[in-house]
Design an enzyme around this catalytic site. Structure first.
Site, mmCIF file in Angstrom:
data_model
loop_
_atom_site.group_PDB
_atom_site.id
_atom_site.type_symbol
_atom_site.label_atom_id
_atom_site.label_comp_id
_atom_site.label_asym_id
_atom_site.label_seq_id
_atom_site.Cartn_x
_atom_site.Cartn_y
_atom_site.Cartn_z
ATOM 1 N N LYS A 200 6.641 -0.874 7.135
ATOM 2 C CA LYS A 200 5.204 -1.129 7.004
ATOM 3 C C LYS A 200 4.985 -1.696 5.598
ATOM 4 O O LYS A 200 4.831 -0.961 4.640
ATOM 5 C CB LYS A 200 4.439 0.189 7.179
ATOM 6 C CG LYS A 200 3.041 0.072 7.728
ATOM 7 C CD LYS A 200 2.139 -0.947 7.048
ATOM 8 C CE LYS A 200 1.341 -0.399 5.898
ATOM 9 N NZ LYS A 200 0.693 -1.458 5.088
ATOM 10 N N GLU B 158 7.762 7.708 -4.027
ATOM 11 C CA GLU B 158 7.963 6.988 -5.296
ATOM 12 C C GLU B 158 6.596 6.497 -5.731
ATOM 13 O O GLU B 158 6.035 5.599 -5.114
ATOM 14 C CB GLU B 158 8.904 5.793 -5.086
ATOM 15 C CG GLU B 158 10.275 6.155 -4.580
ATOM 16 C CD GLU B 158 11.092 6.922 -5.592
ATOM 17 O OE1 GLU B 158 10.743 6.948 -6.788
ATOM 18 O OE2 GLU B 158 12.086 7.549 -5.177
ATOM 19 N N CYS C 292 6.122 -0.101 -11.669
ATOM 20 C CA CYS C 292 5.857 1.341 -11.775
ATOM 21 C C CYS C 292 6.585 1.963 -12.954
ATOM 22 O O CYS C 292 6.090 2.870 -13.592
ATOM 23 C CB CYS C 292 6.263 2.034 -10.487
ATOM 24 S SG CYS C 292 7.923 1.596 -9.970
ATOM 25 N N GLU D 206 -2.161 5.392 -15.406
ATOM 26 C CA GLU D 206 -1.525 4.122 -15.074
ATOM 27 C C GLU D 206 -2.579 3.017 -14.978
ATOM 28 O O GLU D 206 -3.626 3.199 -14.359
ATOM 29 C CB GLU D 206 -0.804 4.270 -13.738
ATOM 30 C CG GLU D 206 0.017 3.057 -13.377
ATOM 31 C CD GLU D 206 0.760 3.247 -12.068
ATOM 32 O OE1 GLU D 206 0.113 3.546 -11.055
ATOM 33 O OE2 GLU D 206 1.995 3.094 -12.067
HETATM 34 P P1 NAD Z 1 -0.922 1.947 -2.223
HETATM 35 O O1 NAD Z 1 -0.640 3.392 -2.343
HETATM 36 O O2 NAD Z 1 -2.314 1.522 -2.099
HETATM 37 O O3 NAD Z 1 -0.167 1.333 -0.958
HETATM 38 C C1 NAD Z 1 1.208 1.490 -0.746
HETATM 39 C C2 NAD Z 1 1.507 1.333 0.728
HETATM 40 O O4 NAD Z 1 0.917 2.427 1.423
HETATM 41 C C3 NAD Z 1 0.934 0.083 1.358
HETATM 42 O O5 NAD Z 1 1.822 -0.417 2.343
HETATM 43 C C4 NAD Z 1 -0.330 0.589 2.037
HETATM 44 O O6 NAD Z 1 -0.744 -0.197 3.121
HETATM 45 C C5 NAD Z 1 0.121 1.953 2.507
HETATM 46 N N1 NAD Z 1 -0.940 2.932 2.749
HETATM 47 C C6 NAD Z 1 -2.247 2.864 2.417
HETATM 48 N N2 NAD Z 1 -2.897 3.960 2.857
HETATM 49 C C7 NAD Z 1 -1.979 4.748 3.463
HETATM 50 C C8 NAD Z 1 -2.024 6.032 4.086
HETATM 51 N N3 NAD Z 1 -3.149 6.730 4.180
HETATM 52 N N4 NAD Z 1 -0.878 6.551 4.573
HETATM 53 C C9 NAD Z 1 0.283 5.888 4.463
HETATM 54 N N5 NAD Z 1 0.387 4.646 3.901
HETATM 55 C C10 NAD Z 1 -0.726 4.095 3.392
HETATM 56 O O7 NAD Z 1 -0.177 1.302 -3.472
HETATM 57 P P2 NAD Z 1 -0.165 -0.216 -3.904
HETATM 58 O O8 NAD Z 1 -1.490 -0.474 -4.500
HETATM 59 O O9 NAD Z 1 0.322 -1.076 -2.815
HETATM 60 O O10 NAD Z 1 0.991 -0.203 -5.010
HETATM 61 C C11 NAD Z 1 0.775 0.093 -6.330
HETATM 62 C C12 NAD Z 1 1.183 1.511 -6.661
HETATM 63 O O11 NAD Z 1 2.534 1.760 -6.276
HETATM 64 C C13 NAD Z 1 1.158 1.814 -8.138
HETATM 65 O O12 NAD Z 1 0.509 3.045 -8.366
HETATM 66 C C14 NAD Z 1 2.614 1.916 -8.529
HETATM 67 O O13 NAD Z 1 2.893 2.692 -9.635
HETATM 68 C C15 NAD Z 1 3.235 2.439 -7.314
HETATM 69 N N6 NAD Z 1 4.644 2.089 -7.279
HETATM 70 C C16 NAD Z 1 5.577 3.064 -7.485
HETATM 71 C C17 NAD Z 1 6.926 2.748 -7.483
HETATM 72 C C18 NAD Z 1 7.985 3.787 -7.680
HETATM 73 O O14 NAD Z 1 9.134 3.534 -7.352
HETATM 74 N N7 NAD Z 1 7.679 4.946 -8.171
HETATM 75 C C19 NAD Z 1 7.321 1.444 -7.261
HETATM 76 C C20 NAD Z 1 6.349 0.474 -7.056
HETATM 77 C C21 NAD Z 1 5.001 0.820 -7.053
#
Ligand code: NAD
Length: 474
Positions: free
Chosen positions: A173, A248, A282, A381
């Site tokens: 997804k 993550e 991240c 962040e």
């Molecule tokens: P997000 O949490 O909005 O979305 C991440 C994914 O989750 C997307 O595919 C989204 O469609 C899905 N999603 C949304 N609502 C959901 C739900 N209720 N249940 C399950 N899945 C759902 O994050 P983003 O804005 O896409 O990414 C940025 C964030 O990701 C930042 O906070 C960043 O720090 C974090 N990040 C962490 C790492 C790591 O390895 N720790 C790596 C990359 C990004």
């Protein structure tokens, strides 16, 4: 740029077949606003189809040997290498990553990670003996791989590579903003001998598909990368169902310069790390911690470096920073900087003014200083090109300051004495620490403490997240 036809998709992938869907979502190029792709908007009914296909495929795939899994992963590496240029182009188009970053940090690293799991699949025994027990290392089952937009291919590789090596089957997804690279990844999968249904793809809304995947009784593991806010929801649902969630999440990592560090090297390297992928990383070191007697020197060096970074067209090889991924992300970053300024922070470089001639979602490489201790800009962040410079009194204070955030994903220590740096690293409550700019190691476990997550990705420890043990006494 005219988008290639195969970036205009309306299909989901279930059981090895592309199936058209009537609803789609456009993908915008964040540098230009052009529509560069299109993805199907999958539904909850598709979740049921994809999970059923993954369950069915798991019967045989879960019983393959490590060597067979390794061979299939090697085929995938070759298929990805064959389309490297297109993967790079798609990463530039959907993420806005500058070409050099798209090549190295997005695509080549992703392929390297799949390759590392081919080796792990080959070399990790599926049966071990201890005393009168045979320990069976078994696939956990169907894995939902939910990925964010900042490094779409890398995140996917870390999850799918490990899951396939462990004998699991997957439902992918991708983030709504960046599905193209995941489609191309699946094109590569279909060129290999990986059986139908081992990899399934459902692009679409996270709020619709995320809970449906997390709560599906036949999904054994949810491997989620994204925001801490959504991670909490995933963890809550998974906990309710007693299923494993690997989370993550976000970060606010410190680069700690000890008094004897080479500031001419360490400060620019910290600025570069903070600004990588326009700060949408991240594990970025977004806090520069320096002894108070060297504070002014650090601010001068940091602003000089930030001012020298080229912000512009991501297709241009001289560009250091492309746009942020979306209008919303740009507004959120600008609001964080404005808030800090209102609370008294000084802008040493960059700031919130628009950049003449650039209409995309661009933000200047920004350095903030003279910030009150504990100010949110030093603990929360931002996920944009913003570095804060903070002063510490002594090494104990440096450790306390570095740990004074709810996150714990990454960090750095710089010193003329690497052993002294290691002692400081051992006191940082964080998942990764690089000493004196050491290279990223794709075999070392990657993941966070505290609100940065649960579990680890990469290497053998990442692979273990997708296995279950059966101990057989005989
Ligand atoms: P997000 O949490 O909005 O979305 C991440 C994914 O989750 C997307 O595919 C989204 O469609 C899905 N999603 C949304 N609502 C959901 C739900 N209720 N249940 C399950 N899945 C759902 O994050 P983003 O804005 O896409 O990414 C940025 C964030 O990701 C930042 O906070 C960043 O720090 C974090 N990040 C962490 C790492 C790591 O390895 N720790 C790596 C990359 C990004």
């Amino acid at each position: 740029m005219t988008a290639p036809q195969n970036w205009m998709r309306d299909t989901v992938l279930t059981g090895g077949r592309w199936e058209p869907r009537s609803t789609t979502t456009d993908v915008e190029n964040p540098a230009t606003g052009e529509i560069v792709g299109r993805a199907a908007s999958a539904t909850v009914a598709d979740v049921n189809l994809a999970v059923a296909a993954a369950v069915a495929a798991g019967t045989d795939w879960g019983r393959t040997t490590g060597k067979q899994r390794s061979a299939a992963l090697e085929e995938l590496v070759a298929a990805l290498r064959d389309r490297r240029d297109e993967l790079v182009a798609a990463t530039i188009a959907e993420v806005g990553a500058p070409i050099t970053v798209a090549e190295e940090a997005h695509v080549d690293l992703a392929i390297e990670i799949i390759e590392s799991f081919a080796v792990i699949a080959r070399d990790t025994p599926l049966r071990e003996r201890t005393g009168n027990s045979v320990l069976l290392r078994r696939p956990a089952g169907v894995v939902a791989c939910i990925t964010p937009w900042n490094y779409p291919l890398y995140q996917l590789a870390a999850k799918v590579g490990a899951a396939l090596a462990a004998g699991c089957t997957t439902v992918l997804k991708p983030a709504e903003l960046t599905p193209i690279t995941t489609y191309l990844f699946c094109d590569a999968v279909l060129e290999t001998s990986l059986p139908a249904g081992v990899v399934n793809l459902l692009p679409g809304s996270g709020t619709v598909l995320g809970p449906a995947l997390t709560e599906h009784p036949d999904v054994a593991v949810v491997s989620f990368t994204g925001s801490t806010m959504v991670g909490r929801q995933v963890g809550r649902s998974a906990g309710e169902l007693i299923k494993r969630a690997c989370l993550e999440l976000g970060g606010k990592s410190a680069s700690v310069l000890l008094a004897d560090a080479d500031f001419e090297v360490a400060v620019p390297a910290t600025v570069d790390a903070a600004m990588l992928n326009s700060g949408q990383t991240c594990s970025a070191w977004t806090r520069l911690l320096v002894p108070q007697e060297r504070y002014d020197e650090a601010v001068t060096l940091a602003s000089k470096r930030a001012d020298a970074l080229v912000v512009g067209d991501p297709n241009d090889r001289s560009t250091d920073l492309g746009p942020l991924v979306s209008h919303k992300q740009r507004l959120s970053v600008l609001a964080a900087v404005d808030g800090a300024i209102e609370r008294g922070a000084r802008v040493a470089a960059g700031g919130t003014d628009p950049i003449p001639g650039l209409d995309g979602h661009y933000v200047r490489a920004t350095v903030l200083c003279d910030i009150k201790r504990g100010d949110p800009v030093t603990t929360e962040e931002i996920f944009g090109p913003v570095l804060v410079v903070e002063a510490y009194r002594d090494e104990d204070d440096a450790v306390a300051l570095a740990n004074a955030t709810d996150y714990g994903l990454a960090g750095a220590v710089w010193s003329a004495d690497a052993e002294a740096a290691l002692e400081i690293a051992a006191r940082l409550d964080t998942g990764q620490v690089d000493i004196n700019g050491a290279l990223f190691n794709p075999l070392a476990p990657f993941g966070g403490w505290k609100l940065s997550g649960l579990g680890r990705e990469l290497g053998v420890i990442g692979f273990e997240e997708f296995t279950e043990w059966t101990s057989v006494q005989m």
